[in-house]
Motif scaffolding. Structure first.
Motif, PDB file in Angstrom:
ATOM      1  N   LEU A 194       1.127  -0.938   0.222  1.00 49.33           N
ATOM      2  CA  LEU A 194       0.516  -0.084   0.085  1.00 49.33           C
ATOM      3  C   LEU A 194       1.002   1.128   0.108  1.00 49.33           C
ATOM      4  O   LEU A 194       0.241   2.715  -0.080  1.00 49.33           O
ATOM      5  CB  LEU A 194      -0.958  -0.277   1.297  1.00 49.33           C
ATOM      6  N   THR A 200      -6.464 -10.646  -1.515  1.00 47.65           N
ATOM      7  CA  THR A 200      -6.501 -10.147  -0.646  1.00 47.65           C
ATOM      8  C   THR A 200      -5.104 -10.027  -0.662  1.00 47.65           C
ATOM      9  O   THR A 200      -4.011  -9.726  -1.531  1.00 47.65           O
ATOM     10  CB  THR A 200      -5.807 -11.507   0.277  1.00 47.65           C
ATOM     11  N   VAL A 201      -5.209  -8.539   0.528  1.00 51.23           N
ATOM     12  CA  VAL A 201      -3.901  -7.395   0.663  1.00 51.23           C
ATOM     13  C   VAL A 201      -3.199  -7.614   2.046  1.00 51.23           C
ATOM     14  O   VAL A 201      -3.547  -7.857   3.504  1.00 51.23           O
ATOM     15  CB  VAL A 201      -4.065  -5.801   0.624  1.00 51.23           C
ATOM     16  N   THR A 245      -0.604  -6.916   4.822  1.00 54.85           N
ATOM     17  CA  THR A 245      -0.431  -4.808   5.080  1.00 54.85           C
ATOM     18  C   THR A 245      -0.232  -4.855   6.317  1.00 54.85           C
ATOM     19  O   THR A 245      -0.581  -5.506   7.829  1.00 54.85           O
ATOM     20  CB  THR A 245      -1.259  -3.659   4.864  1.00 54.85           C
ATOM     21  N   TYR A 258      -3.687   3.461   4.876  1.00 55.63           N
ATOM     22  CA  TYR A 258      -4.854   3.605   4.248  1.00 55.63           C
ATOM     23  C   TYR A 258      -4.486   3.944   2.731  1.00 55.63           C
ATOM     24  O   TYR A 258      -4.777   4.447   2.689  1.00 55.63           O
ATOM     25  CB  TYR A 258      -5.910   3.969   4.963  1.00 55.63           C
ATOM     26  N   ILE A 286     -10.400  -4.349  -2.017  1.00 52.93           N
ATOM     27  CA  ILE A 286      -9.753  -5.018  -1.470  1.00 52.93           C
ATOM     28  C   ILE A 286     -10.982  -6.227  -0.696  1.00 52.93           C
ATOM     29  O   ILE A 286     -12.127  -5.701   0.117  1.00 52.93           O
ATOM     30  CB  ILE A 286      -9.332  -4.480   0.306  1.00 52.93           C
ATOM     31  N   ALA A 290      -8.344  -7.761   3.468  1.00 56.94           N
ATOM     32  CA  ALA A 290      -7.807  -7.126   5.080  1.00 56.94           C
ATOM     33  C   ALA A 290      -5.925  -7.707   6.030  1.00 56.94           C
ATOM     34  O   ALA A 290      -6.917  -8.214   6.968  1.00 56.94           O
ATOM     35  CB  ALA A 290      -8.080  -5.574   5.284  1.00 56.94           C
ATOM     36  N   SER A 291      -5.556  -8.719   5.703  1.00 60.13           N
ATOM     37  CA  SER A 291      -4.921  -9.362   6.229  1.00 60.13           C
ATOM     38  C   SER A 291      -3.760  -8.389   6.809  1.00 60.13           C
ATOM     39  O   SER A 291      -2.771  -7.873   6.509  1.00 60.13           O
ATOM     40  CB  SER A 291      -4.296  -9.813   5.423  1.00 60.13           C
ATOM     41  N   ILE A 292      -4.088  -8.292   8.126  1.00 66.69           N
ATOM     42  CA  ILE A 292      -3.431  -6.985   9.025  1.00 66.69           C
ATOM     43  C   ILE A 292      -2.871  -7.437   9.734  1.00 66.69           C
ATOM     44  O   ILE A 292      -2.528  -8.144  10.693  1.00 66.69           O
ATOM     45  CB  ILE A 292      -4.569  -6.155   8.751  1.00 66.69           C
ATOM     46  N   LEU A 310      -8.685   0.841   8.604  1.00 63.24           N
ATOM     47  CA  LEU A 310      -9.330  -1.018   8.174  1.00 63.24           C
ATOM     48  C   LEU A 310      -9.663  -1.595   8.721  1.00 63.24           C
ATOM     49  O   LEU A 310     -10.742  -2.262   7.422  1.00 63.24           O
ATOM     50  CB  LEU A 310      -7.198  -1.550   8.195  1.00 63.24           C
ATOM     51  N   TYR A 324     -12.639  -3.129   6.008  1.00 58.11           N
ATOM     52  CA  TYR A 324     -12.836  -3.839   4.637  1.00 58.11           C
ATOM     53  C   TYR A 324     -12.861  -5.274   5.868  1.00 58.11           C
ATOM     54  O   TYR A 324     -12.987  -5.448   7.526  1.00 58.11           O
ATOM     55  CB  TYR A 324     -11.413  -3.955   4.456  1.00 58.11           C
ATOM     56  N   PHE A 357     -11.638  -8.615   7.232  1.00 58.80           N
ATOM     57  CA  PHE A 357     -10.345  -8.244   8.313  1.00 58.80           C
ATOM     58  C   PHE A 357      -9.676  -9.298   8.654  1.00 58.80           C
ATOM     59  O   PHE A 357     -10.989  -9.938   9.241  1.00 58.80           O
ATOM     60  CB  PHE A 357     -10.060  -6.990   8.909  1.00 58.80           C
TER      61      PHE A 357
END
Length: 264
Positions: free
Chosen positions: A102, A122-123, A125, A130, A135, A138-140, A178, A182, A184
């Motif tokens: 991102l 899948t992102v 991050t 942000y 998305i 969101a794989s945070i 996030l 999204y 997540f």
């Protein structure tokens, strides 16, 4: 792929050496683009195309993508080139990862194009940036204090990143946006029980800040380790911690299958 020192510049600032083959500055610095199984998280085991961008705003000492952060390397690919390669694989899932994907303006354009083509995205991050983008997951992965490259843990032995990493690794407001916007998962890299007080404190703060509920089932504990040997030291401890606290345990399936081989 060519080594470049440009991966930490402001997003979108392409040089002549970083343009797509069509001459456009649109595109992304791509470290790897490959087909494999998702190794982590709630979609572990799903065949996926991985688009790994180069460049990161943090420097975890244990980074398993060293050539996207500490020594960023990449080939510059236009969006058309990236999409063509993705479409050459028989997969419905695309994982945009890094580094920190991102960072780059054109990550949004890529996600929009993938959404138009009905891919699930899948992102991966670190939760400090942000973007308004389509998305699906969101794989945070918020970075704990244990990730900071203190002088004795700095893989380059210089200690220059410790202060910057420590100052930037958690942005509570961005995390709250996030998880509010999204679907997540919150994925924490854990070495042992010493990491748990910080995780619990961050979750308490985030639950008080976010506009949506955060369930224990949304929290994943993942053992630290990019090799089979290292995972053998951490996985059972982390599994025990997941059971103790009621969180989910996530494997590192790709490490179990292919150790630390590239493009896995």
């Amino acid at each position: 792929m060519p080594v470049s020192d440009s991966a930490d510049r402001a997003p979108g600032a392409a040089t002549d050496a970083e343009r797509g083959t069509d001459g456009s500055s649109d595109g992304l610095p791509i470290n790897e683009l490959f087909y494999s199984l998702q190794g982590e998280g709630t979609l572990a085991g799903v065949p996926s195309v991985f688009v790994r961008t180069s460049g990161c705003n943090l420097r975890c000492w244990f980074c398993d993508s060293y050539h996207t952060s500490w020594e960023p390397t990449h080939a510059w690919m236009s969006l058309e080139e990236i999409l063509a390669e993705i479409e050459s694989y028989d997969a419905d899932h695309v994982v945009l990862t890094g580094g920190e994907p991102l960072l780059h303006d054109d990550s949004v354009a890529l996600l929009e194009a993938l959404d138009d083509r009905d891919y699930h995205t899948t992102v991966e991050t670190n939760g400090t940036i942000y973007r308004d983008a389509p998305i699906d997951l969101a794989s945070i992965s918020p970075k704990l204090q244990s990730s900071t490259p203190t002088p004795e843990r700095d893989p380059q032995g210089e200690g220059e990143w410790a202060e910057r990493h420590e100052a930037d690794r958690i942005d509570l407001d961005t995390l709250a946006r996030l998880v509010a916007d999204y679907d997540f998962q919150l994925k924490f890299v854990v070495t042992d029980a010493d990491d748990m007080p910080e995780i619990l404190e961050l979750l308490a703060d985030l639950r008080a800040t976010a506009e949506v509920p955060i369930r224990d089932d949304d929290v994943l504990l993942m053992p630290e380790g990019a090799t089979r040997e290292r995972l053998a030291d951490t996985r059972s401890r982390v599994a025990d911690l997941a059971m103790e606290h009621g969180f989910r345990y996530t494997p590192r399936l790709h490490v179990d299958l292919w150790n630390d081989a590239p493009e896995t």
